[in-house]
Write an enzyme that holds these catalytic residues in place. Structure first.
Site, PDB file in Angstrom:
ATOM      1  N   TYR A 131       0.858  -1.202  -0.008  1.00 17.64           N
ATOM      2  CA  TYR A 131       0.057   0.109   0.030  1.00 17.64           C
ATOM      3  C   TYR A 131       0.836   1.219  -0.021  1.00 17.64           C
ATOM      4  O   TYR A 131       0.842   1.886   1.198  1.00 17.64           O
ATOM      5  CB  TYR A 131      -0.842   0.041   1.283  1.00 17.64           C
ATOM      6  CG  TYR A 131      -1.969   1.038   1.079  1.00 17.64           C
ATOM      7  CD1 TYR A 131      -3.140   0.698   0.269  1.00 17.64           C
ATOM      8  CD2 TYR A 131      -2.013   2.067   2.037  1.00 17.64           C
ATOM      9  CE1 TYR A 131      -4.345   1.479   0.462  1.00 17.64           C
ATOM     10  CE2 TYR A 131      -3.279   2.891   1.844  1.00 17.64           C
ATOM     11  CZ  TYR A 131      -4.186   2.546   1.144  1.00 17.64           C
ATOM     12  OH  TYR A 131      -5.537   3.549   1.086  1.00 17.64           O
ATOM     13  N   SER A 173       2.414   1.689   6.163  1.00 14.30           N
ATOM     14  CA  SER A 173       1.239   1.634   5.132  1.00 14.30           C
ATOM     15  C   SER A 173       0.095   0.834   5.727  1.00 14.30           C
ATOM     16  O   SER A 173      -1.059   1.268   5.342  1.00 14.30           O
ATOM     17  CB  SER A 173       1.968   0.828   3.886  1.00 14.30           C
ATOM     18  OG  SER A 173       2.392  -0.595   4.552  1.00 14.30           O
ATOM     19  N   HIS A 191       4.060  -3.300 -13.022  1.00 15.70           N
ATOM     20  CA  HIS A 191       5.052  -3.218 -13.617  1.00 15.70           C
ATOM     21  C   HIS A 191       5.550  -4.652 -13.745  1.00 15.70           C
ATOM     22  O   HIS A 191       5.453  -5.324 -13.029  1.00 15.70           O
ATOM     23  CB  HIS A 191       6.267  -2.186 -13.084  1.00 15.70           C
ATOM     24  CG  HIS A 191       7.806  -2.277 -13.354  1.00 15.70           C
ATOM     25  ND1 HIS A 191       7.865  -2.305 -14.987  1.00 15.70           N
ATOM     26  CD2 HIS A 191       8.845  -2.158 -13.265  1.00 15.70           C
ATOM     27  CE1 HIS A 191       9.081  -2.120 -15.279  1.00 15.70           C
ATOM     28  NE2 HIS A 191       9.828  -2.172 -13.953  1.00 15.70           N
ATOM     29  N   GLU A 235      17.343  28.239 -11.982  1.00 13.02           N
ATOM     30  CA  GLU A 235      17.267  28.210 -13.314  1.00 13.02           C
ATOM     31  C   GLU A 235      17.205  26.666 -13.872  1.00 13.02           C
ATOM     32  O   GLU A 235      16.666  26.478 -14.814  1.00 13.02           O
ATOM     33  CB  GLU A 235      18.493  29.000 -14.144  1.00 13.02           C
ATOM     34  CG  GLU A 235      18.505  29.101 -15.444  1.00 13.02           C
ATOM     35  CD  GLU A 235      17.250  29.790 -16.107  1.00 13.02           C
ATOM     36  OE1 GLU A 235      16.759  30.702 -15.510  1.00 13.02           O
ATOM     37  OE2 GLU A 235      16.730  29.413 -17.286  1.00 13.02           O
ATOM     38  N   SER A 263       9.989  31.891 -24.928  1.00 12.15           N
ATOM     39  CA  SER A 263      10.491  33.350 -25.564  1.00 12.15           C
ATOM     40  C   SER A 263      11.048  32.985 -26.915  1.00 12.15           C
ATOM     41  O   SER A 263      11.716  31.603 -27.154  1.00 12.15           O
ATOM     42  CB  SER A 263      11.398  34.144 -24.652  1.00 12.15           C
ATOM     43  OG  SER A 263      12.714  33.420 -24.531  1.00 12.15           O
TER      44      SER A 263
HETATM   45  P1  NAP Z   1       6.398   1.908  -2.876  1.00 13.56           P
HETATM   46  O1  NAP Z   1       5.518   3.358  -3.026  1.00 13.56           O
HETATM   47  O2  NAP Z   1       7.652   1.597  -2.431  1.00 13.56           O
HETATM   48  O3  NAP Z   1       5.383   0.988  -2.171  1.00 13.56           O
HETATM   49  C1  NAP Z   1       5.477  -0.339  -1.765  1.00 13.56           C
HETATM   50  C2  NAP Z   1       4.683  -0.684  -0.448  1.00 13.56           C
HETATM   51  O4  NAP Z   1       4.852  -2.177  -0.284  1.00 13.56           O
HETATM   52  C3  NAP Z   1       5.305   0.055   0.645  1.00 13.56           C
HETATM   53  O5  NAP Z   1       4.057   1.068   1.254  1.00 13.56           O
HETATM   54  C4  NAP Z   1       5.573  -0.869   1.806  1.00 13.56           C
HETATM   55  O6  NAP Z   1       4.995  -0.926   2.899  1.00 13.56           O
HETATM   56  C5  NAP Z   1       4.924  -2.050   1.232  1.00 13.56           C
HETATM   57  N1  NAP Z   1       5.508  -3.291   1.527  1.00 13.56           N
HETATM   58  C6  NAP Z   1       6.877  -3.692   1.475  1.00 13.56           C
HETATM   59  N2  NAP Z   1       6.773  -4.822   1.904  1.00 13.56           N
HETATM   60  C7  NAP Z   1       5.714  -5.577   2.346  1.00 13.56           C
HETATM   61  C8  NAP Z   1       5.374  -6.693   2.831  1.00 13.56           C
HETATM   62  N3  NAP Z   1       6.159  -7.603   3.231  1.00 13.56           N
HETATM   63  N4  NAP Z   1       4.069  -6.787   2.990  1.00 13.56           N
HETATM   64  C9  NAP Z   1       3.184  -5.983   2.521  1.00 13.56           C
HETATM   65  N5  NAP Z   1       3.582  -4.663   2.284  1.00 13.56           N
HETATM   66  C10 NAP Z   1       4.931  -4.458   1.891  1.00 13.56           C
HETATM   67  O7  NAP Z   1       5.987   1.110  -4.382  1.00 13.56           O
HETATM   68  P2  NAP Z   1       5.492   1.655  -5.661  1.00 13.56           P
HETATM   69  O8  NAP Z   1       6.392   2.654  -6.233  1.00 13.56           O
HETATM   70  O9  NAP Z   1       4.068   1.861  -5.471  1.00 13.56           O
HETATM   71  O10 NAP Z   1       5.890   0.388  -6.351  1.00 13.56           O
HETATM   72  C11 NAP Z   1       4.948  -0.775  -6.484  1.00 13.56           C
HETATM   73  C12 NAP Z   1       4.965  -1.300  -8.048  1.00 13.56           C
HETATM   74  O11 NAP Z   1       4.328  -0.198  -9.099  1.00 13.56           O
HETATM   75  C13 NAP Z   1       6.094  -1.593  -8.683  1.00 13.56           C
HETATM   76  O12 NAP Z   1       6.039  -2.799  -9.356  1.00 13.56           O
HETATM   77  C14 NAP Z   1       6.736  -0.668  -9.583  1.00 13.56           C
HETATM   78  O13 NAP Z   1       7.423  -0.674 -10.436  1.00 13.56           O
HETATM   79  C15 NAP Z   1       5.026  -0.112  -9.954  1.00 13.56           C
HETATM   80  N6  NAP Z   1       4.988   1.178 -10.481  1.00 13.56           N
HETATM   81  C16 NAP Z   1       5.405   2.330  -9.811  1.00 13.56           C
HETATM   82  C17 NAP Z   1       5.394   3.421 -10.371  1.00 13.56           C
HETATM   83  C18 NAP Z   1       5.589   4.811  -9.364  1.00 13.56           C
HETATM   84  O14 NAP Z   1       5.261   5.748  -9.728  1.00 13.56           O
HETATM   85  N7  NAP Z   1       6.110   4.668  -8.234  1.00 13.56           N
HETATM   86  C19 NAP Z   1       4.699   3.577 -11.198  1.00 13.56           C
HETATM   87  C20 NAP Z   1       4.390   2.784 -12.250  1.00 13.56           C
HETATM   88  C21 NAP Z   1       4.385   1.312 -11.850  1.00 13.56           C
HETATM   89  P3  NAP Z   1       5.528  -0.067   4.276  1.00 13.56           P
HETATM   90  O15 NAP Z   1       5.573   1.729   3.693  1.00 13.56           O
HETATM   91  O16 NAP Z   1       4.778   0.016   5.228  1.00 13.56           O
HETATM   92  O17 NAP Z   1       6.887  -0.522   4.492  1.00 13.56           O
END
Ligand code: NAP
Length: 352
Positions: free
Chosen positions: A33, A62, A129, A248, A273
């Protein structure tokens, strides 16, 4: 000699071709999350799905956020036993392990996880992803459908555009389709999180991964940081004030990036510009050198050969805390100090 390029246009599915029906009445389990997970979960809930957030530890920050957002947080065992589709939105390097954990705990009590499929309700896995699907394959069951719906923006925009009645376009790719229904499920998922309102662009998992890794390394993160830092340091080394250099070369990036987003490169050029336009067209090519193109090709080679993925997974294995430490270790103090001063000048805007 002029090179000829042949373009094949992508198939794009829009809202009217992506009914929610195939997953209507299903429970969506979200594991991870964070940036994407919060947006997918809240959008899917507002689209009418029952949403459960799975956490291996209820004390996770989270999990607390999900509870504050009014969502139900459950242990991974309930995710596996109650959700028909699980969105795996934890960090890429943890996904394989977490899919394994969800399948194992949901089927615990049996010697064979697959024989005990009665207790494992998951029929499909959604990803934002495809990195782990290509390089760190999770242990899916033989009847699991697996797809990618990869929004082309951070989660915050996935949520805010959904709330405003719009969506963010996403790449859609099918990884495994044992049911023969995976594309309908993926399209329905794209509707649940709002992306089909803008359009789902049909791709392959491999292309989604290659393009995404290359884009973030060469332009969106690596390239942008390298270019802005080099430009900032060029001015400062020549004796100009760091604050003016930051304003800048770093701070204003968003303004032209937004013009490109709204109007394309030609449209941006029509809105700057005349002096900036002449500088862009006459001096920009000095930055876009043959060496730059060679560097970009080598970045793409590392992505396509799997070299980048091997290196990243090795670093992750040797130092699980790498992602927390790296930003501090690579901090450029002059640039960050100037940035702090400049951002402070915009403080009133933030308080409005
Ligand atoms: P993120 O912001 O780092 O969030 C990942 C979450 O996973 C964290 O909140 C973390 O919780 C939780 N987590 C970690 N270990 C866990 C566990 N054992 N059990 C349950 N929850 C756990 O990740 P994200 O950037 O959203 O990326 C997620 C996916 O989306 C990836 O595949 C990424 O490549 C893809 N993606 C990301 C973006 C982007 O803009 N970020 C764009 C497109 C696709 P805690 O906070 O509690 O540690």
């Amino acid at each position: 000699m002029r090179r000829l390029h042949f373009f094949m246009s992508m198939r794009i599915s829009r809202l009217d071709e992506c009914p929610l029906d195939p997953i209507a009445g299903w429970t969506l389990g979200v594991c991870g999350y964070g940036n994407q997970g919060r947006a997918h979960a809240l959008n899917a809930r507002d689209s009418g799905l029952r949403v459960l957030i799975g956490a291996d530890d209820a004390d996770r920050p989270s999990a607390a956020q999900a509870l504050r957002d009014g969502l139900e947080v459950v242990p991974l065992i309930r995710l596996g036993r109650e959700a028909e589709v699980v969105a795996m939105l934890a960090p890429d390097d943890l996904q394989a392990e977490l899919v394994g954990q969800i399948r194992a705990v949901a089927t615990s009590g049996s010697d064979s996880p697959d024989e005990a499929s009665g207790s494992l309700k998951v029929r499909a896995w959604a990803f934002a992803h495809g990195f782990s699907l290509v390089y760190d394959r999770p242990p899916f069951g033989p009847t699991d459908d697996v797809f990618v719906v990869a929004p082309a923006s951070p989660g915050v925009q996935v949520r805010t555009r959904y709330e405003a009645g719009h969506g963010v376009p996403a790449l859609l790719a099918i990884d495994s389709d044992p049911s023969g229904q995976c594309e309908s499920l993926a399209k329905a998922y794209g509707t649940a999180i709002g992306c089909s309102r803008a359009g789902l662009l049909h791709s392959s998992v491999r292309d989604e991964v290659d393009i995404d890794l290359f884009g973030e390394q060469s332009v969106l993160c690596g390239g942008m940081n390298a270019l802005t830092t080099a430009a900032f340091e060029t001015l400062v080394d020549a004796g100009y004030a760091p604050e003016a250099a930051y304003l800048e070369c770093v701070h204003q990036l968003r303004l032209t990036a937004e013009l490109v987003e709204s109007y394309g490169i030609e449209g941006m050029r029509r809105r700057i510009s005349t002096t900036a336009l002449f500088g862009d067209i006459s001096r920009g090519p000095r930055v876009g050198t043959a060496e730059l193109r060679e560097a970009l090709r080598s970045i793409l080679d590392d992505v396509r050969s799997g070299e980048f993925a091997r290196e990243w997974l090795d670093v992750r294995r040797q130092n699980p805390g790498w992602a927390r430490q790296a930003p501090g270790e690579n901090r450029k103090s002059d640039l960050e100090d100037a940035g702090e001063t400049i951002r402070g000048l915009f403080q009133d805007d933030k308080n409005d």
